[in-house]
Enzyme design. Structure first.
Site, PDB file in Angstrom:
ATOM      1  N   GLY A 113       0.836  -1.196   0.000  1.00 45.05           N
ATOM      2  CA  GLY A 113       0.000   0.000   0.000  1.00 45.05           C
ATOM      3  C   GLY A 113       0.869   1.243   0.000  1.00 45.05           C
ATOM      4  O   GLY A 113       1.542   1.527   0.989  1.00 45.05           O
TER       5      GLY A 113
ATOM      6  N   GLY B  37      -0.140   4.588  -0.908  1.00 40.27           N
ATOM      7  CA  GLY B  37      -0.949   5.782  -1.111  1.00 40.27           C
ATOM      8  C   GLY B  37      -0.357   6.983  -0.394  1.00 40.27           C
ATOM      9  O   GLY B  37       0.853   7.067  -0.166  1.00 40.27           O
TER      10      GLY B  37
ATOM     11  N   GLY C 168       1.176   5.485   2.956  1.00 38.27           N
ATOM     12  CA  GLY C 168       2.167   4.445   2.720  1.00 38.27           C
ATOM     13  C   GLY C 168       3.363   4.929   1.922  1.00 38.27           C
ATOM     14  O   GLY C 168       4.513   4.584   2.234  1.00 38.27           O
TER      15      GLY C 168
ATOM     16  N   SER D 202      -0.914   7.763  13.144  1.00 38.43           N
ATOM     17  CA  SER D 202      -1.444   9.113  13.006  1.00 38.43           C
ATOM     18  C   SER D 202      -0.334  10.029  12.515  1.00 38.43           C
ATOM     19  O   SER D 202       0.822   9.883  12.899  1.00 38.43           O
ATOM     20  CB  SER D 202      -1.987   9.621  14.351  1.00 38.43           C
ATOM     21  OG  SER D 202      -2.517  10.928  14.219  1.00 38.43           O
TER      22      SER D 202
ATOM     23  N   LYS E 182      -5.961   3.948  18.577  1.00 36.59           N
ATOM     24  CA  LYS E 182      -6.079   4.878  17.443  1.00 36.59           C
ATOM     25  C   LYS E 182      -7.533   5.254  17.200  1.00 36.59           C
ATOM     26  O   LYS E 182      -7.851   6.400  16.849  1.00 36.59           O
ATOM     27  CB  LYS E 182      -5.481   4.236  16.189  1.00 36.59           C
ATOM     28  CG  LYS E 182      -5.612   5.073  14.922  1.00 36.59           C
ATOM     29  CD  LYS E 182      -4.942   6.441  15.056  1.00 36.59           C
ATOM     30  CE  LYS E 182      -4.712   7.119  13.716  1.00 36.59           C
ATOM     31  NZ  LYS E 182      -5.824   7.147  12.783  1.00 36.59           N
TER      32      LYS E 182
ATOM     33  N   HIS F 241      -8.355   7.846  19.728  1.00 31.81           N
ATOM     34  CA  HIS F 241      -7.678   9.066  19.282  1.00 31.81           C
ATOM     35  C   HIS F 241      -8.512   9.787  18.230  1.00 31.81           C
ATOM     36  O   HIS F 241      -8.716  11.006  18.287  1.00 31.81           O
ATOM     37  CB  HIS F 241      -6.300   8.697  18.720  1.00 31.81           C
ATOM     38  CG  HIS F 241      -5.630   9.764  17.922  1.00 31.81           C
ATOM     39  ND1 HIS F 241      -5.958  10.029  16.606  1.00 31.81           N
ATOM     40  CD2 HIS F 241      -4.650  10.645  18.241  1.00 31.81           C
ATOM     41  CE1 HIS F 241      -5.218  11.021  16.155  1.00 31.81           C
ATOM     42  NE2 HIS F 241      -4.417  11.412  17.127  1.00 31.81           N
ATOM     43  N   ASN F 242      -9.019   9.036  17.249  1.00 27.79           N
ATOM     44  CA  ASN F 242      -9.801   9.661  16.187  1.00 27.79           C
ATOM     45  C   ASN F 242     -11.150  10.162  16.686  1.00 27.79           C
ATOM     46  O   ASN F 242     -11.660  11.170  16.197  1.00 27.79           O
ATOM     47  CB  ASN F 242      -9.992   8.677  15.034  1.00 27.79           C
ATOM     48  CG  ASN F 242      -8.760   8.583  14.157  1.00 27.79           C
ATOM     49  OD1 ASN F 242      -7.656   8.908  14.587  1.00 27.79           O
ATOM     50  ND2 ASN F 242      -8.941   8.147  12.926  1.00 27.79           N
TER      51      ASN F 242
ATOM     52  N   GLU G 178     -10.426  13.374  18.182  1.00 28.72           N
ATOM     53  CA  GLU G 178     -10.168  14.302  17.069  1.00 28.72           C
ATOM     54  C   GLU G 178     -11.477  14.834  16.498  1.00 28.72           C
ATOM     55  O   GLU G 178     -11.600  16.027  16.197  1.00 28.72           O
ATOM     56  CB  GLU G 178      -9.368  13.558  16.001  1.00 28.72           C
ATOM     57  CG  GLU G 178      -9.060  14.318  14.747  1.00 28.72           C
ATOM     58  CD  GLU G 178      -8.417  13.409  13.719  1.00 28.72           C
ATOM     59  OE1 GLU G 178      -9.050  13.158  12.668  1.00 28.72           O
ATOM     60  OE2 GLU G 178      -7.295  12.920  13.973  1.00 28.72           O
ATOM     61  N   TYR G 179     -12.491  13.951  16.346  1.00 31.15           N
ATOM     62  CA  TYR G 179     -13.799  14.394  15.866  1.00 31.15           C
ATOM     63  C   TYR G 179     -14.333  15.526  16.750  1.00 31.15           C
ATOM     64  O   TYR G 179     -14.813  16.548  16.252  1.00 31.15           O
ATOM     65  CB  TYR G 179     -14.805  13.233  15.931  1.00 31.15           C
ATOM     66  CG  TYR G 179     -14.850  12.298  14.752  1.00 31.15           C
ATOM     67  CD1 TYR G 179     -13.700  11.751  14.204  1.00 31.15           C
ATOM     68  CD2 TYR G 179     -16.066  11.928  14.182  1.00 31.15           C
ATOM     69  CE1 TYR G 179     -13.746  10.867  13.139  1.00 31.15           C
ATOM     70  CE2 TYR G 179     -16.132  11.042  13.119  1.00 31.15           C
ATOM     71  CZ  TYR G 179     -14.962  10.520  12.606  1.00 31.15           C
ATOM     72  OH  TYR G 179     -15.014   9.644  11.552  1.00 31.15           O
TER      73      TYR G 179
END
Length: 292
Positions: free
Chosen positions: A7, A9, A12, A112, A164, A167-168, A171-172
């Site tokens: 991966g 992208g 990655g 992250s 994680k 964590h997200n 973050e929201y």
């Protein structure tokens, strides 16, 4: 050390470069031939000396599962697979059990850092047995930010992706708070330069943060965000956070509200507000607006 990376992208590809800058060898595979170092998973595995470490940065769900399935047939006992994508933590135990049956280790790693990670480093949260983590440690050290923090062995398999996910979720909620404050400032006649108010908060305030810095950067590019549509997608981790809260009977009103606010952003004409308007008209004679 050598690493196979599946991966390449936005995340990655940058991770490959940062790992190489630290002096390690990376053999990268992706379906996009123009960015890949090899053209199949088998070719990638054959290019690595045993014991191998292969790191996945592919979409959660079916793509990750099919890659784990194929690697299970290609790798050897003593090798380790790291899932660095945004997989749901409940998938990790299944992947670990599937690979363990063939003597292959498994580590899940929440990553992250986004597009800035290549220069700032990536915050890493990983779960798995200590012996498997140790085989990956040089790569963790290459990817993490400089300094004492930014990397943690969070616990057993699943702990990395769970950490994680939380964590997200946080973050929201943080992004929603900045968004609500920005909208209120824009609506107030008394405030004549909202962008500079945000900029002033970057020093000396309790809400100074990287997210605030990014908000100022966005406002510098488009002062009133007039070029953007008020639509925000969700990657799934906010939903998983709320579901985990329900499973553990932990109240998460702020994170839940921020997730629902994203759902609201996808409605051009809110069905809920139609009912609210109808009820206000029925009990109080308040005016309603026609949809035409």
């Amino acid at each position: 050390m050598e690493l196979g990376l599946v991966g390449l992208g936005k995340m990655g590809g940058n991770m490959r470069e940062r790992i190489r800058q630290a002096g390690h060898t990376v053999v990268g595979y992706a379906h996009e031939a123009d960015v890949a170092d090899v053209h199949s998973l088998r070719e990638m595995v054959d290019a690595l000396a045993a014991p191998r470490v292969v790191w996945l940065m592919v979409p959660a769900g079916a793509a990750t599962q099919s890659t784990v399935d194929e690697l299970g047939d290609l790798l050897s006992p003593g090798d380790v697979v790291v899932d660095g994508g945004n997989s749901r933590w409940t998938d990790d135990a299944r992947h670990a059990e599937q690979l363990a049956a063939k003597g292959i280790g498994f580590v899940d790693c929440g990553v992250s850092g986004g597009v800035w990670g290549i220069q700032n480093g990536y915050a890493l949260m990983y779960g798995g047995d200590a012996e498997h983590v140790a085989k990956v440690q040089p790569i963790f050290d290459a990817l993490k930010p400089e300094g004492e923090f930014g990397s943690v062995h969070a616990g057993k398999v699943g702990a990395g992706h769970f950490a994680k996910m939380v964590h997200n979720g946080i973050e929201y909620a943080m992004m929603q708070a900045f968004a609500e404050g920005w909208e209120l400032l824009e609506a107030a006649d008394e405030v004549t330069d909202v962008r500079e108010v945000f900029r002033s908060w970057q020093e000396g305030t309790v809400i100074r943060s990287w997210l605030l810095d990014l908000a100022v950067r966005a406002l510098d590019d488009d002062e009133h965000l007039s070029q953007l549509r008020g639509y925000a997608a969700d990657s799934g981790e906010g939903r998983w956070t709320v579901e985990a809260a329900i499973d553990n009977a932990v109240p998460l009103p702020t994170i839940t509200a921020s997730l629902f606010a994203r759902f609201g952003s996808r409605q051009d004409d809110s069905p809920q507000m139609k009912m609210v308007a109808a009820l206000r008209n029925q009990f109080g004679g308040h005016a309603v607006e026609s949809s035409k």
